[in-house]
Design an enzyme around this catalytic site. Structure first.
Site, PDB file in Angstrom:
ATOM      1  N   ASP A 216      45.277   0.765  43.029  1.00 42.09           N
ATOM      2  CA  ASP A 216      46.262   0.659  44.089  1.00 42.09           C
ATOM      3  C   ASP A 216      46.058   1.708  45.174  1.00 42.09           C
ATOM      4  O   ASP A 216      45.258   2.640  45.031  1.00 42.09           O
ATOM      5  CB  ASP A 216      47.668   0.791  43.498  1.00 42.09           C
TER       6      ASP A 216
ATOM      7  N   ASP B  83      46.556   2.509  33.217  1.00 39.56           N
ATOM      8  CA  ASP B  83      46.651   1.758  34.460  1.00 39.56           C
ATOM      9  C   ASP B  83      48.087   1.875  34.972  1.00 39.56           C
ATOM     10  O   ASP B  83      48.990   2.289  34.232  1.00 39.56           O
ATOM     11  CB  ASP B  83      46.275   0.296  34.178  1.00 39.56           C
TER      12      ASP B  83
ATOM     13  N   LYS C 207      56.362   0.077  61.184  1.00 40.20           N
ATOM     14  CA  LYS C 207      56.891   0.647  59.936  1.00 40.20           C
ATOM     15  C   LYS C 207      55.774   1.441  59.270  1.00 40.20           C
ATOM     16  O   LYS C 207      54.580   1.104  59.397  1.00 40.20           O
ATOM     17  CB  LYS C 207      57.406  -0.441  58.994  1.00 40.20           C
TER      18      LYS C 207
ATOM     19  N   ASP D 122      46.520  -3.600  31.294  1.00 45.16           N
ATOM     20  CA  ASP D 122      46.956  -4.977  31.066  1.00 45.16           C
ATOM     21  C   ASP D 122      46.071  -6.026  31.714  1.00 45.16           C
ATOM     22  O   ASP D 122      46.231  -7.217  31.464  1.00 45.16           O
ATOM     23  CB  ASP D 122      48.386  -5.169  31.579  1.00 45.16           C
TER      24      ASP D 122
ATOM     25  N   ARG E 275      42.595   3.815  44.047  1.00 45.15           N
ATOM     26  CA  ARG E 275      41.503   3.043  44.638  1.00 45.15           C
ATOM     27  C   ARG E 275      40.262   3.058  43.746  1.00 45.15           C
ATOM     28  O   ARG E 275      39.148   3.277  44.200  1.00 45.15           O
ATOM     29  CB  ARG E 275      41.169   3.579  46.023  1.00 45.15           C
TER      30      ARG E 275
ATOM     31  N   LYS F  59      36.756   3.479  36.556  1.00 40.23           N
ATOM     32  CA  LYS F  59      37.707   3.864  35.506  1.00 40.23           C
ATOM     33  C   LYS F  59      36.966   4.235  34.233  1.00 40.23           C
ATOM     34  O   LYS F  59      37.269   5.243  33.579  1.00 40.23           O
ATOM     35  CB  LYS F  59      38.688   2.722  35.225  1.00 40.23           C
TER      36      LYS F  59
END
Length: 1132
Positions: A688, A415, A575, A801, A774, A780
């Protein structure tokens, strides 16, 4: 049948046995506060309780389930059969010889596994027993988490985790909103906003909630974290109001409440039906590659055993074909024996030989392996190099069955958030108007300036710097919370003298770091009041009206806000990634900023570019109209919004860029590089965003700057995915010289695995590093399984974790939990737990290496010594007409594996260090020497097996020819040598063979030992001494409790013969000399990397010892010279 299941006790037993059937209805109806309809025909639905279960066993299923798992082992099942055979027929040995060791093995293993599962139960009880507050009978009632029922209204306070999946009813905010972090579920640290429906949002007290009458209808539990479909019907003033429910209304178990004092929610999914629990894989018994090799070897030895038994039976009947041997004068048959069935007699003899040779299958191997694994696992917890001082956490072993698997890992799946990183972002540098700045002591310092600035607030900013930081402090979706603290800290001074310390909550860690940095520079975001954004610029308050937010999306890779300044100007602040900002920029220091951005990226910093645009009144009116039309469109809303966003975010003026460090854990880059040198491929699997994941991969060394990064992202169809995979495969083939890295997102992965799994695997295996972003938790696990079941069957390791990592941790051969900041779900469900990612290198390269070397040698040695043990028994049958006469005394048969030869190999398997730990860490390539189960392959297995047979032949025939010449057989089974009495019969010969065997196999273990401790010396020489002392006592005294004592005075007579001692010495030297010569020859002619390291280490030790001795010698010479000088001076 359903009626008796409704009985509480019976239903509890039914659940314990795992037989409680699932709810078959497609939807569930939840009555808030469990206010069920009053009509009599309503039957409440059955829901799971709120207990979390990560253990394998219960009180009721422990015995049958554990016995089933243990008898899957070939040796255990085999000895059970042998034990039953000994009970049913007359055999040469007692049933106790098989039954007692089997019972001991089963009991020890059950105790060990029961203890480990008790630890899991203990961890579960901590979670299930956590205190929670529920609304019952008009008040708040404190209870345990496990007692929450579906329909209960639960109160959760700030920074607490949700104990079940809750539909939000209200919060301490008027609009019923709250913010949560789901880092332990999907790895994202950003805050997510959740809302209550208006009818329940106003019920902010327990008394008001007690009047609520509502019903929730929703889908049955499913694993998808981001999907929830339901509706709530609220009864108000005799009227039913129906509101839709979606993911924004559902608070997931394991998420944490932020930015709200408290919330109230109703439990809809509890216990193992919560989405977090559904993303766990069911815990299965993991079996190491070594254990599988052991089972294979046992099959081979079982075939050898059957061959020997069948051959002995056939030869027995061939021998007895002669009448004089069928019924010799000293052994007449009974009438029943003469009339018995020959087929049954043949089967009986075959089973008798099977029992006679059964010790070739070493049941004590499993006992020793279990003890080695259990005792050896303590070394991980005791290793101070794996101790994290800051958190006061040691490495933790949850299961010791997989210790040796740590030495066989080929793929590591890790991870990102909380595993590779610390979950902390820090602002480092920025570029404003073409000038590069660094932050030093909270001040903006241009590059190259070395002036010392005192600590303190910034007092002045240039116009460009002020506009830049205004853009940073306004262009975001940050939420703010004021924590009451005494005194005046960095915050607003209230009229009551209490300062409010601002705490930011951001949609991404970058945003939080940037807004905090802007505050340090003197431009502080103070919060929002409706659509008004408050900032303080060098102490001066300013209010900007927020007109529009142009949300971030992966295609644009930027986000914007349109605000109205205090002077009335309409300004766009934007941004985003440089690739999305630079092409839309018309002015500003573009080239200088581009150079600075590249420099930031080369340092591993996460970069964002900042730009702005001013609108005229006419331009803004047109933009406002188009935005309104796009946002209210029912068809193609996303496409229409994208077109309007592109129209707005153009003709920008570049302000600058930022460089933010995603703080990695210590020594992550070095650890990944060590694993790569060791031949281990590292894959990063994260929930992420794409840009964030790639940035961290570059920063931690997972991706190299020189690596060609390939992408399989945003694929919409199977066809597009297949075409992209083919293009990637061609690019890899064309550029095969350079290294490639692959980035794939969750949606594209689903398409790739649907119909193009083989092509996807080929692309992945051709890449040096793979990054999957993602990813949902079960995705996973699917990726891990994809590699795990590939044709090469590599050993996989998963490390994470959070609760979102539990599935892959359980799927991998070895699962490791990080004891981080995101709860203990990963740790509880892992096989091993460590405090930091950097500890992984020593865990694998040192502990894994040692464990594998030790247990591989232990397994091969056990088979070797049992071949040595039983082969003379087989050869002896040729001398006793296959009468099933045992060569060894029954006590020797029982104690050979238990006492005489067990301790040296056990101590070896606990303490052996064939190479120094420092060498293993500094030379990770040594890990490759043991990869792919190298020491338990077929070639080493054949070597040890033939070595055992060779030594057995030397034992037997060496003893026979050296001691058995010129003898005559007496009727009592003794041998009389001419002119002198020497008892040399069946038991004496067997004892001689046994003595040679015990000494040889013990010395063989000594030859395999590289790391000698006092304990090794004690058990090695002590085992030999114990055998001699025991034999002298056993054969030298008449024991009244023994039925027969065939060994009386045999050992004493044997040792009184000088020729017996000569035979022992000659046979032992003959056996070991050839083995030593083979080792020496191979070590010098075909040395492995490990053997080269051993020789270098030995040379270093010798030179160090020589240097030490030489320095000591020089020191003594110098002292003597000084003494002589002193005496001369005294004389003068």
């Amino acid at each position: 049948m359903d009626s008796w299941r409704d009985c509480g006790l019976v239903r509890w037993v039914w659940q314990q046995l795992g037989c409680d059937p699932p709810n078959h209805s497609e939807t569930r109806t939840v009555y808030v506060a469990n206010r069920f309809p009053q009509h009599g025909h309503y039957v409440p639905q059955k829901f799971a309780d709120n207990r979390i279960i990560s253990s394998k066993y219960t009180v009721l299923n422990f015995v049958p389930k554990n016995l089933f798992e243990q008898f899957r082992r070939i040796a255990n099942f085999y000895f059970l059969i042998i034990f039953l055979v000994q009970l049913m027929i007359d055999t040469p040995t007692s049933p106790v010889t098989s039954g007692l060791p089997l019972f001991f093995v089963i009991t020890v293993t059950a105790i060990k596994q029961g203890y480990e599962d008790w630890l899991r139960h203990k961890a579960d009880n901590e979670v299930n027993g956590a205190p929670v507050y529920v609304v019952r009978s008009g008040g708040l009632v404190k209870t345990r988490s496990k007692n929450i029922r579906v329909g209960d209204i639960v109160r959760v306070a700030k920074d607490e985790t949700f104990p079940a999946d809750l539909v939000l009813l209200s919060s301490d905010r008027v609009n019923g909103s709250c913010h949560v972090t789901t880092a332990s579920l999907d790895g994202e640290t950003n805050l997510k906003t959740h809302l209550a429906v208006p009818e329940t949002a106003v019920l902010q007290s327990v008394a008001n909630l007690d009047t609520l009458i509502a019903v929730i209808e929703c889908q049955q539990p499913e694993a998808d974290l981001y999907r929830f479909v339901g509706r709530i019907t609220v009864r108000q003033h005799s009227e039913d109001i129906v509101r839709p429910l979606g993911p924004e209304n559902l608070l997931l178990r394991g998420a944490r409440l932020k930015n709200a004092k408290e919330i109230f929610g109703v439990a809809v999914y509890t216990g193992m039906e919560a989405k977090m629990a559904l993303n766990y894989k069911s815990k299965s018994q993991k079996r190491s590659a070594v254990e599988k090799s052991m089972n294979t070897f046992l099959l081979v030895y079982l075939i050898i055993l059957l061959f020997e038994a069948i051959l002995s039976t056939i030869l027995k009947y061939a021998w007895q074909a002669e009448e004089k041997w069928d019924e010799p004068w000293y052994n007449h048959k009974t009438e029943q024996e003469r009339n018995s069935s020959k087929i049954l007699k043949f089967i009986s003899d075959f089973l008798a030989f099977l029992v006679l040779y059964n010790f070739i299958i070493p049941i004590s191997l499993y006992v020793t392996v279990e003890m080695q694994k259990f005792l050896g696992s303590f070394f991980i917890g005791w290793d101070l190099d794996l101790y994290h001082e800051e958190s006061n956490q040691r490495a933790q072993v949850n299961t010791s069955d997989l210790n040796e698997e740590l030495g066989q890992v080929e793929y590591v799946f890790t991870d990102k958030t909380g595993t590779l990183t610390e979950n902390e972002m820090q602002f480092r540098e920025c570029s404003v108007n073409g000038i590069k700045y660094q932050e030093i002591n909270g001040k903006l310092v241009p590059e190259g300036v070395t002036v010392d600035f005192p600590d303190g607030p910034t007092t002045s900013l240039s116009m460009e710097e002020e506009l830049f930081f205004k853009a940073v402090s306004l262009c975001h979706t940050v939420q703010i919370c004021h924590d009451q603290v005494d005194g005046s800290v960095d915050g607003f001074q209230c009229s009551n003298g209490i300062s409010q310390q601002q705490e930011y909550y951001a949609s991404s860690p970058d945003e939080k770091a940037l807004v905090e940095a802007s505050r340090r520079m003197g431009v502080a975001f103070s919060g929002t009041n409706g659509d008004i954004m408050e900032i303080r610029t060098l102490g001066k308050h300013e209010s900007f009206k927020l007109l529009h937010v142009l949300e971030f999306d992966a295609n644009r890779r930027r986000m914007s806000v349109i605000v109205q300044s205090p002077s009335g100007d309409k300004i766009l602040f934007t941004k985003g990634a440089e690739s999305s900002i630079f092409p839309n920029t018309k002015s500003g220091e573009l080239e200088r900023t581009r150079v600075h951005v590249d420099d930031f990226a080369s340092k591993g910093l996460r970069t964002l570019c900042i730009a702005y645009r001013r609108f005229t009144a006419e331009e803004y009116l047109e933009i406002d109209r188009r935005l309104h039309e796009a946002r209210t469109a029912l068809q193609q809303r996303e496409d229409r919004l994208a077109d309007v966003f592109d129209l707005i975010e153009r003709d920008l003026e570049l302000l600058g860029a930022t460089g933010v460090e995603d703080k990695l854990q210590e020594k992550v880059q070095e650890t990944i590089e060590c694993l790569r040198v060791a031949g281990i491929k590292v894959w990063v699997l994260t929930g992420d965003k794409h840009e964030t994941a790639v940035s961290v991969s570059l920063a931690c060394g997972h991706f190299h700057r020189t690596m060609n990064i390939l992408e399989l992202v945003q694929q919409k169809s199977d066809r597009d995915c297949a075409e992209q995979l083919r293009q990637l495969a061609r690019r890899i083939q064309d550029d095969h010289i350079i290294q490639h890295g692959l980035v794939v997102d969750g949606a594209s992965l689903s398409l790739a695995l649907r119909e193009h799994e083989k092509l996807f695997m080929e692309v992945c295996k051709s890449c040096s590093a793979v990054l999957c972003c993602r990813m949902a938790p079960l995705q996973k696990a699917k990726v891990v399984r994809l590699i795990k079941i590939s044709p090469e069957k590599p050993i996989t390791l998963a490390i994470g974790d959070g609760a979102n990592d539990v599935s892959m941790i359980q799927e991998a051969h070895v699962g490791i939990g990080i004891m981080g900041k995101e709860g203990r779900q990963a740790v509880r469900n892992s096989d091993y737990a460590i405090a930091r990612f950097k500890f992984l290198s020593k865990l694998l390269l040192v502990h894994g290496h040692y464990y594998y070397i030790r247990i591989a040698t232990l397994v091969q040695y056990f088979f070797y010594k049992n071949v040595c043990f039983i082969t003379p028994q087989f050869l002896y049958q040729f001398l006793c007409l296959f009468s099933q006469q045992t060569l060894y005394d029954s006590v020797y048969l029982t104690l050979y594996n238990i006492c005489f030869t067990s301790l040296p190999v056990l101590v070896y398997s606990l303490f052996e260090q064939h190479v120094h730990p420092h060498v293993l860490q500094t030379k990770p390539a040594l890990y490759r020497d043991i990869s792919k189960n190298a020491l338990l392959g077929f070639k080493p297995f054949l070597y040890w097996t033939f070595l055992g047979f060779g030594h057995a032949f030397v034992f037997f025939f060496g003893s026979y020819f050296l001691m058995g010449e010129d003898t005559s057989l007496l009727g009592n089974g003794q041998i009389l040598k001419p002119y002198r009495q020497l008892m040399f019969g069946n038991w004496t010969f067997g004892t001689l063979v046994f003595t040679v065997m015990v000494i040889t196999v013990t010395m063989k273990m000594a030859l395999e030992t590289h790391f000698w401790t006092w304990l090794n010396h004690f058990v090695t020489w002590g085992s030999i001494a114990f055998y001699f002392i025991f034999s002298l006592f056993y054969g030298g005294i008449i024991w009244p409790f023994l039925h027969t004592q065939d060994m009386y005075f045999v050992f004493v007579q044997l040792l009184s013969s000088g020729s017996a001692w000569f035979a022992i010495i000659i046979v032992v030297i003959t056996c070991l000399f050839l083995d030593v010569m083979k080792k020496v020859a191979y070590r010098h002619l075909y040395p492995t990397s490990t053997e080269k390291a051993q020789m270098e280490e030995n040379k270093g030790s010798v030179s160090s010892a020589f240097d030490f001795a030489e320095s000591e010698h020089r020191g003594s010479d110098n002292r003597q010279l000084l003494a002589d000088d002193a005496s001369i001076q005294q004389c003068t």
